[in-house]
Design an enzyme around this catalytic site. Structure first.
Site, mmCIF file in Angstrom:
data_model
loop_
_atom_site.group_PDB
_atom_site.id
_atom_site.type_symbol
_atom_site.label_atom_id
_atom_site.label_comp_id
_atom_site.label_asym_id
_atom_site.label_seq_id
_atom_site.Cartn_x
_atom_site.Cartn_y
_atom_site.Cartn_z
ATOM 1 C CG HIS A 99 -9.088 -17.780 18.161
ATOM 2 N ND1 HIS A 99 -8.560 -18.930 17.621
ATOM 3 C CD2 HIS A 99 -8.369 -16.764 17.621
ATOM 4 C CE1 HIS A 99 -7.554 -18.627 16.808
ATOM 5 N NE2 HIS A 99 -7.427 -17.312 16.785
ATOM 6 C CG ASP A 114 -6.127 -13.363 15.967
ATOM 7 O OD1 ASP A 114 -6.748 -14.369 16.382
ATOM 8 O OD2 ASP A 114 -4.885 -13.276 15.999
#
Ligand code: ZN
Lengths: 439, 335
Positions: A66, A309
């Site tokens: 992200h 992640d």
């Protein structure tokens, strides 16, 4: 920067060609030129990096991160996130589309590509949304997204609750051959949950997230992938039951791949015992038994890749009551150090670890986006150099990422990235690494 | 000192806190999971001394003169707050009360900011009630003042558990081997959680009983994270031979979230009734942290019956909280 570079005296491991040798690696014009026990023909003005005692491997490829841009630049940007990734040994990262606006059309993908070209020090490959605005209601224009250059489709952060929409998404994705990467969470079941359901949740008085919240959706997705023949990729798998589901689906011939994060492989639910919001992550850290199952899944090929992640948040967002803190761990800069624990503990071989970070994610992304995760002659010189035995203490003040949210602050890790080379250029280098030049 | 949870009033000098209580280690009272049996014993004995003060015509002692106690309640609870207030007043503290609506928590008003304000007011002890588990733990890391947890989420309510134990000791010789049964919404009950810690530390045999949806998870193999207790869904089995039966308040919204079919069915299956209680030990005492939903979790005849010590619990609450203030002001945590 010189056009050529010689990395000397290292152990070179490249799972894409079953290579594990001691020797030299020569880069010219940003490409891999030669690997040999002792490279003799060295161009003049060649940069020399003595990597004795270190491991040289293809640059790490991350299929799940992200970068928060556009929309949440206080948490991270493409510039800071890619810099943090380079420090962690990554040369290719795939960013999730849960930005604001979400990456559900060509304009937003173009924005990521343009910003990356200008500001990222490594390769950033965008992932597009499955549904418009990640709402789970209508399919995004997948054709347009595919043409714009997305490597996968995902509504990460949420699951498409409506199974019919999910089925149609899988069917439609067949036109483009892109994998659908699913964050598997039955939101009705996990609603309000904070950490793994079990005795730690009981002790802390926090609502638990049961294993079934993940496993139910994985089971559904397997059924739909079987039905449609489409490619499904399972994000951040965290439970023993999930491993078993994916294992059986593979035996069944379902086109399924799966990823696991470094934190789910190396940390259990105990990490939250002091209400540490930096250990609050979704899916939650599970039990030692789950970790053992994840490792065995990694070894037998059930779990194809390790994905980070990387989920940065600001200090302020995490400095609050546990129940209102956001989920997520800033992971790029501790990834290798924490994963090396598995190698040092003899849970997995080093070549397997490297494969899960290089050749395997490259295979999922596919060759359409250049030849990644390999040191074959002629491939882009994306290279990670790390010292497997260097011990260091995590200090989030040194992070390049804006997100200091890791439960590993002040923890000792063994294994440290010493240099990262992208297209033949050194994009990160530890202070201790000295570059020489051949006269 | 042998820690068996017996009351033996200690000689207490009212004028100033005793200098170094070697046993007392706490700067904050967040939960009882980190209390030693000797510390719990010390609290019991100090409470006994406070109890004695409360029976005097002039109840005021100067222990906390010049100290500021702030109560910070994110949940309304007149009973608990006034118990703390009265305790602080009896010890001559200056008291400020802060009520924050629990909606301000979700609005992102920072707890840390509020605590900084309180610190600027010169608080020495902050008594905190909060709807989220762990909020007092967070607070304790960010202020110099001592934090007393007056109940946080589903996590802990240490002062309630200590007053419960004191009440038990007023009726029983010792906590050791005492059969204590806690019945009701265990999973959501901070009172049950703290009682399980303190009672098991002092050697009681604890049984928890609830419908399966209201039992905490992971109790088949809880150690080392949580004490081992007997777990059952069978209320008759749970009550049989019990020395202490404790009811818990049932939040009526448990029905809406699908944890219970109906309040009616709950009362039918899990209410502490006279008939069920007849299977307990002859000298059983019945407790409840209040406020009671009469004829839901406990029959009104039982709540007001001769086995009930519910009113005593309220009185003992003041003495326990005085003891805790006293120990925090004079304990040896800074050594
Ligand atoms: Zn996710």
């Amino acid at each position: 920067m010189n056009k050529s570079m010689l990395i000397k005296n290292s152990r070179i491991i490249d799972p894409s060609q079953d290579l594990d040798v001691i020797g030299d690696l020569l880069i010219t014009d940003g490409k891999i030129k030669e690997i040999a026990p002792d490279v003799k023909k060295i161009p003049t003005d060649c940069t020399i990096l003595d990597a004795k005692g270190m491991i040289v491997c293809p640059g790490f490829v991350d299929f799940h991160c992200h970068l928060r841009q556009p929309g949440f630049e206080e948490k991270e940007t493409i510039a800071t996130g890619s810099k943090a990734a380079a420090k962690g040994g990554f040369t290719t990262i795939c960013c999730m589309p849960n930005t604001d606006p979400a990456l559900d059309n060509k304009a937003t993908i173009d924005f990521i590509k343009a910003t990356s070209a200008l500001e990222a020090c490594i390769r950033v490959l965008p992932i597009g949304c499955i549904t418009k605005g990640r709402k789970g209601l209508e399919l995004a224009d997948m054709g347009e997204l595919a043409e714009a250059g997305v490597v996968a489709l995902s509504d990460d952060g949420s699951t498409i609750a409506d199974s019919r929409i999910m089925k149609q998404a899988l069917e439609y994705s067949l036109i483009f051959g892109l994998p659908i990467s699913d964050h598997c969470e039955d939101a009705m079941l996990s609603n309000g949950g904070q950490i793994n359901e079990g005795i730690i949740a009981t002790r802390l008085g926090l609502r638990g997230i049961p294993n079934a919240a993940e496993e139910n959706v994985i089971a559904r997705d397997i059924g739909l992938a079987k039905l449609t023949g489409a490619r499904i990729h399972i994000c951040h798998i965290s439970t023993e039951g999930s491993v078993e589901l994916v294992r059986n689906a593979k035996k069944d011939g379902v086109r399924i791949t799966a990823e696991v994060t470094p934190h789910h492989l190396t940390m259990d639910e105990e990490m939250v015992l002091d209400f540490d919001t930096n250990a609050k992550v979704n899916p939650p850290l599970r039990t030692k038994k789950d970790i053992a199952a994840l490792i065995s899944g990694l070894k037998d090929g059930t779990i194809d890749i390790i994905a980070i992640d990387h989920a940065p948040h600001t200090d302020n967002e995490k400095l609050c009551e546990f129940a209102i803190a956001p989920f997520g761990i800033s992971g790029f800069e501790t990834a290798l150090g924490s994963l090396m624990k598995l190698v040092h503990n003899r849970d997995i071989e080093i070549s397997l670890l490297i494969s899960k970070l290089t050749a395997m994610p490259a295979k999922i992304i596919g060759s359409k986006f250049s030849k990644l995760g390999t040191l074959k002659q002629g491939a882009a010189a994306d290279i990670t150099i790390f010292d497997p035995d260097a011990e260091w203490t995590v200090d989030t003040k040194d992070f390049y990422s804006k997100g200091k949210n890791t439960p590993l602050n002040c923890h000792k890790l063994k294994g440290r990235v010493m240099a990262t080379i992208f297209n033949g250029k050194v994009v990160y280098k530890d202070k201790s690494v000295k570059l020489g030049v051949k006269a | 000192m042998e820690a068996v949870g017996q009351i033996k009033a200690i000689d207490l000098k009212d004028e100033k806190p005793q200098p170094a209580q070697k046993i007392w280690k706490h700067k904050h009272i967040l939960d009882l999971d980190d209390f030693s049996p000797s510390e719990i014993d010390l609290v019991m004995q100090t409470t006994e001394a406070m109890h004695e003060i409360l029976s005097r015509p002039i109840k005021k002692v100067p222990t906390l003169r010049g100290k500021t106690v702030v109560t910070l309640f994110y949940e309304a609870s007149t009973r608990t707050r006034s118990s703390f207030e009265l305790a602080a007043k009896n010890l001559s503290a200056d008291i400020s009360n802060l009520t924050v609506s629990s909606s301000s928590v979700t609005k992102g008003e920072s707890l840390i900011d509020t605590l900084e304000t309180i610190e600027a007011l010169g608080a020495d002890i902050v008594v905190m009630r909060h709807p989220y588990s762990g909020a007092p733990n967070l607070a304790s890391k960010h202020v110099k003042a001592s934090i007393i947890n007056a109940g946080d989420g589903w996590h802990a309510h240490p002062t309630q558990a200590l007053l419960d134990m004191y009440t038990m000791l007023k009726h029983k010789n010792s906590i050791k081997n005492l059969k204590v049964t806690i019945i009701g919404d265990i999973i959501h009950s901070r009172v049950a959680h703290s009682n399980i810690w303190s009672l098991t530390k002092m050697g009681a045999e604890v049984t928890i009983c609830a419908p399966s949806t209201l039992l905490p998870k992971g109790m088949d193999n809880p150690q080392p994270y949580f004490p081992k207790v007997n777990v059952t869904t069978d209320i008759d089995k749970a009550i049989k031979g019990a020395d202490v039966v404790m009811g818990l308040r049932l939040q009526l919204e448990r029905q809406q979230s699908g944890l219970l079919p109906s309040i009616r069915e709950y009362s039918r299956l899990y209410q502490i009734t006279e008939e069920r209680l007849s299977k307990a030990d002859n000298d059983v005492i019945v407790m409840h942290p209040g406020p009671v939903n009469e004829d839901v979790e406990i029959a009104s005849t039982v709540a007001h019956g001769d086995k009930s010590v519910i009113n005593e619990q309220v009185t003992n609450g003041v003495a326990v909280r005085m003891a805790l203030f006293y120990l925090l002001a004079g304990g040896s945590h800074n050594e």
